[in-house]
Design an enzyme around this catalytic site. Structure first.
Site, PDB file in Angstrom:
ATOM      1  N   CYS A 177       1.083  -0.934  -0.652  1.00  0.00           N
ATOM      2  CA  CYS A 177      -0.016   0.272  -0.185  1.00  0.00           C
ATOM      3  C   CYS A 177       0.605   1.620  -0.089  1.00  0.00           C
ATOM      4  O   CYS A 177       1.399   1.549   0.855  1.00  0.00           O
ATOM      5  CB  CYS A 177      -1.191  -0.163   1.111  1.00  0.00           C
ATOM      6  SG  CYS A 177      -2.351   1.114   1.616  1.00  0.00           S
TER       7      CYS A 177
ATOM      8  N   CYS B 152      -0.902   4.051   1.940  1.00  0.00           N
ATOM      9  CA  CYS B 152       0.003   3.741   3.629  1.00  0.00           C
ATOM     10  C   CYS B 152       1.091   4.087   4.454  1.00  0.00           C
ATOM     11  O   CYS B 152       1.993   5.120   5.047  1.00  0.00           O
ATOM     12  CB  CYS B 152      -0.097   2.347   4.145  1.00  0.00           C
ATOM     13  SG  CYS B 152      -1.920   1.906   3.054  1.00  0.00           S
ATOM     14  N   ASP B 153       2.365   3.515   3.042  1.00  0.00           N
ATOM     15  CA  ASP B 153       3.911   3.456   3.425  1.00  0.00           C
ATOM     16  C   ASP B 153       4.863   4.501   3.319  1.00  0.00           C
ATOM     17  O   ASP B 153       5.852   4.273   3.001  1.00  0.00           O
ATOM     18  CB  ASP B 153       4.081   2.080   3.006  1.00  0.00           C
ATOM     19  CG  ASP B 153       3.529   1.547   4.545  1.00  0.00           C
ATOM     20  OD1 ASP B 153       2.929   1.684   5.313  1.00  0.00           O
ATOM     21  OD2 ASP B 153       3.259   0.038   4.392  1.00  0.00           O
TER      22      ASP B 153
HETATM   23  C1  LIG Z   1       0.662  -3.833   5.246  1.00  0.00           C
HETATM   24  C2  LIG Z   1      -0.609  -2.980   4.911  1.00  0.00           C
HETATM   25  C3  LIG Z   1      -0.916  -2.054   5.478  1.00  0.00           C
HETATM   26  C4  LIG Z   1      -1.679  -1.061   5.945  1.00  0.00           C
HETATM   27  N1  LIG Z   1      -1.191   0.131   6.599  1.00  0.00           N
HETATM   28  C5  LIG Z   1      -2.423   1.166   6.505  1.00  0.00           C
HETATM   29  C6  LIG Z   1      -2.976   2.217   6.730  1.00  0.00           C
HETATM   30  O1  LIG Z   1      -1.315   2.594   7.228  1.00  0.00           O
HETATM   31  N2  LIG Z   1      -3.552   3.133   6.863  1.00  0.00           N
HETATM   32  C7  LIG Z   1      -4.782   2.709   6.265  1.00  0.00           C
HETATM   33  O2  LIG Z   1      -5.943   3.442   6.219  1.00  0.00           O
HETATM   34  N3  LIG Z   1      -4.897   1.632   5.630  1.00  0.00           N
HETATM   35  C8  LIG Z   1      -3.353   0.530   5.683  1.00  0.00           C
HETATM   36  N4  LIG Z   1      -3.975  -0.464   5.111  1.00  0.00           N
HETATM   37  C9  LIG Z   1      -5.267  -0.722   4.600  1.00  0.00           C
HETATM   38  C10 LIG Z   1      -5.949  -1.491   4.814  1.00  0.00           C
HETATM   39  O3  LIG Z   1      -5.552  -2.303   6.251  1.00  0.00           O
HETATM   40  C11 LIG Z   1      -7.341  -1.276   4.345  1.00  0.00           C
HETATM   41  O4  LIG Z   1      -8.496   0.017   4.223  1.00  0.00           O
HETATM   42  C12 LIG Z   1      -8.279  -1.720   5.741  1.00  0.00           C
HETATM   43  O5  LIG Z   1      -8.396  -3.007   6.824  1.00  0.00           O
HETATM   44  C13 LIG Z   1      -9.564  -2.486   5.402  1.00  0.00           C
HETATM   45  O6  LIG Z   1     -10.663  -2.995   6.671  1.00  0.00           O
HETATM   46  P1  LIG Z   1     -12.011  -3.783   6.251  1.00  0.00           P
HETATM   47  O7  LIG Z   1     -12.198  -3.324   7.475  1.00  0.00           O
HETATM   48  O8  LIG Z   1     -12.877  -3.467   5.051  1.00  0.00           O
HETATM   49  O9  LIG Z   1     -11.603  -5.065   5.795  1.00  0.00           O
HETATM   50  P2  LIG Z   1     -10.346  -5.786   6.316  1.00  0.00           P
HETATM   51  O10 LIG Z   1      -9.517  -4.887   7.745  1.00  0.00           O
HETATM   52  O11 LIG Z   1      -9.541  -6.602   5.399  1.00  0.00           O
HETATM   53  O12 LIG Z   1     -10.456  -7.022   7.719  1.00  0.00           O
HETATM   54  C14 LIG Z   1     -11.249  -8.066   7.035  1.00  0.00           C
HETATM   55  C15 LIG Z   1     -12.081  -9.090   8.266  1.00  0.00           C
HETATM   56  O13 LIG Z   1     -12.834  -9.759   7.481  1.00  0.00           O
HETATM   57  C16 LIG Z   1     -12.176 -11.666   8.009  1.00  0.00           C
HETATM   58  N5  LIG Z   1     -13.027 -12.403   7.136  1.00  0.00           N
HETATM   59  C17 LIG Z   1     -12.712 -12.828   6.064  1.00  0.00           C
HETATM   60  N6  LIG Z   1     -13.418 -13.647   5.466  1.00  0.00           N
HETATM   61  C18 LIG Z   1     -14.380 -14.172   6.643  1.00  0.00           C
HETATM   62  C19 LIG Z   1     -15.719 -15.682   6.741  1.00  0.00           C
HETATM   63  N7  LIG Z   1     -15.336 -16.146   5.417  1.00  0.00           N
HETATM   64  N8  LIG Z   1     -15.629 -15.157   7.756  1.00  0.00           N
HETATM   65  C20 LIG Z   1     -15.525 -14.081   8.780  1.00  0.00           C
HETATM   66  N9  LIG Z   1     -14.513 -13.837   8.359  1.00  0.00           N
HETATM   67  C21 LIG Z   1     -14.045 -13.175   7.481  1.00  0.00           C
HETATM   68  C22 LIG Z   1     -10.886 -11.201   8.742  1.00  0.00           C
HETATM   69  O14 LIG Z   1     -10.260 -12.093   9.345  1.00  0.00           O
HETATM   70  C23 LIG Z   1     -11.004 -10.014   8.986  1.00  0.00           C
HETATM   71  O15 LIG Z   1     -10.594  -9.442  10.397  1.00  0.00           O
HETATM   72  C24 LIG Z   1      -3.047  -1.561   4.936  1.00  0.00           C
HETATM   73  C25 LIG Z   1      -2.784  -2.791   4.988  1.00  0.00           C
HETATM   74  C26 LIG Z   1      -2.150  -3.251   4.891  1.00  0.00           C
HETATM   75  C27 LIG Z   1      -2.203  -5.402   4.458  1.00  0.00           C
END
Ligand SMILES: Cc1cc2nc3c(=O)[nH]c(=O)nc-3n(C[C@H](O)[C@H](O)[C@H](O)COP(=O)(O)OP(=O)(O)OC[C@H]3O[C@@H](n4cnc5c(N)ncnc54)[C@H](O)[C@@H]3O)c2cc1C
Length: 334
Positions: free
Chosen positions: A138, A141-142
């Protein structure tokens, strides 16, 4: 007994939805995911762009805080994966049955899907070990962490070019590495990249390994702890220092020094389990109705990275989780 609402996924979108629904008195249940509760931020180090933390916060700590806040308002957590959703009930009183991977089923009047997306990995040695230490998925982010340092971006689509162009604001140089000689990205992006003096395009090339070297702890170094004569020195960090490359046409190998490797080869939304109840686009992102979080099935809502292939940020996912909670709340009160 049917629940009011079940949230699937425990990232920023899911926890935010849980906080709103808990405070609305709807007793939300959250199926957190069996392997990575807390979502993508659990796998990162410092998060500097989530509002409210002027000094930044470690990703796992931010997610622990969100969980504690959701728990405070009565969220019940189930540490499992949802494997399928099916309609149960009638047109007048719709219900949804969720199958969990341990064989249990849950019934609910409404569902919020917040299962995020998984970034695709290169699958080369060093990638996993150096993730968060120079390997990133990302740029937004970084990128900021690599000011005046050489940066590598891997990928050949629009996202890779967008990330590479964005990263030229920070890096001393940006090298975009692509395994073919033609790019999937639109011509306008390629032209923009070619015009950018900081950006080099390296085609017919793959990264075969990512290397790291030990870096001294940030200055001023913390004094060594002395526990009863046992001096504990701060542990040096291993950060990305170079990549091994291979030309896919000639087979020639080389090394390139870099402080960061941004992998931009796509994301796969975790939505297969919901295919029978929520329409998805060709890449698997759940389609929602306009600015709402309503999916193709009434009572099923979706938010965060499993819907959003553009912004993919913790704060945008959290914002959408809030909207999903309010949409579900309105649906449940109808
Ligand atoms: C390495 C990295 C660094 C990042 N750094 C930043 C940053 O500094 N700032 C920023 O704003 N964003 C950052 N991001 C992006 C940010 O993490 C995502 O945009 C955000 O987490 C998305 O949130 P979400 O709730 O949509 O999903 P996610 O955070 O992806 O969470 C999805 C959840 O769903 C669960 N899940 C999946 N399938 C199932 C299922 N079938 N049944 C039950 N549960 C399930 C997973 O276990 C997880 O808990 C980063 C991403 C990465 C990978």
């Amino acid at each position: 007994m049917a629940h009011n609402v079940i949230i699937i996924g425990s990232g920023p979108a899911g926890y935010t939805a849980a906080i709103y629904l808990g405070r609305a008195g709807l007793d939300p249940v959250m199926v957190t995911g069996a392997l990575t509760p807390g979502g993508q931020l659990v796998n990162t180090t410092e998060v500097e762009n989530f509002p409210g933390f002027p000094d930044g916060i470690m990703g796992p700590e931010l997610m622990d805080n969100m969980r504690a806040q959701a728990k405070r308002f009565g969220t019940e957590f189930i540490a499992d994966d949802v494997t399928a959703i099916e309609s149960a009930g009638s047109d007048d009183a719709p219900l949804y049955r969720l199958a969990l991977s341990d064989g249990e089923t849950l019934e609910t009047r409404a569902v919020i899907i917040t299962t995020g997306s998984n970034f695709r990995k290169l699958g080369v040695p060093g990638e996993v070990e150096l993730s968060g230490h120079g390997v990133s998925y990302c740029a937004t982010c970084d990128g900021f962490f690599f000011r005046d340092k050489p940066i590598v971006v891997v990928g050949g689509g629009d996202s890779a070019f967008e990330e590479a162009l964005f990263l030229t604001r920070f890096g001393s140089s940006v090298t975009l590495i692509h395994r073919r000689d033609e790019f999937r990205a639109s011509q306008i992006m390629v032209d923009r990249a070619k015009e950018n003096p900081k950006l080099t395009l390296l085609t017919n090339t793959v990264v075969t390994e990512i290397h790291g070297t030990e870096t001294a702890p940030a200055a001023p170094a913390a004094p060594a702890l002395n526990l009863g004569g046992l001096a504990l020195k701060p542990k040096p960090q291993v950060n990305v220092s170079s990549v091994s490359l291979k030309n896919t046409v000639t087979g020639e190998t080389s090394e390139l020094e870099t402080a960061a490797v941004f992998v931009a080869i796509g994301h796969t939304p975790a939505t297969d389990f919901a295919a029978s109840v929520a329409s998805r686009d060709e890449d698997g992102y759940i389609i929602v109705d306009g600015a709402s979080t309503r999916t193709s099935t009434p009572g099923i809502f979706a938010a965060g990275d499993c819907v959003d292939c553009v912004y993919r940020q913790a704060i945008s996912a959290a914002g959408m989780g809030c909207r999903a909670a309010l949409d579900a709340q309105e649906y449940l009160s109808e």
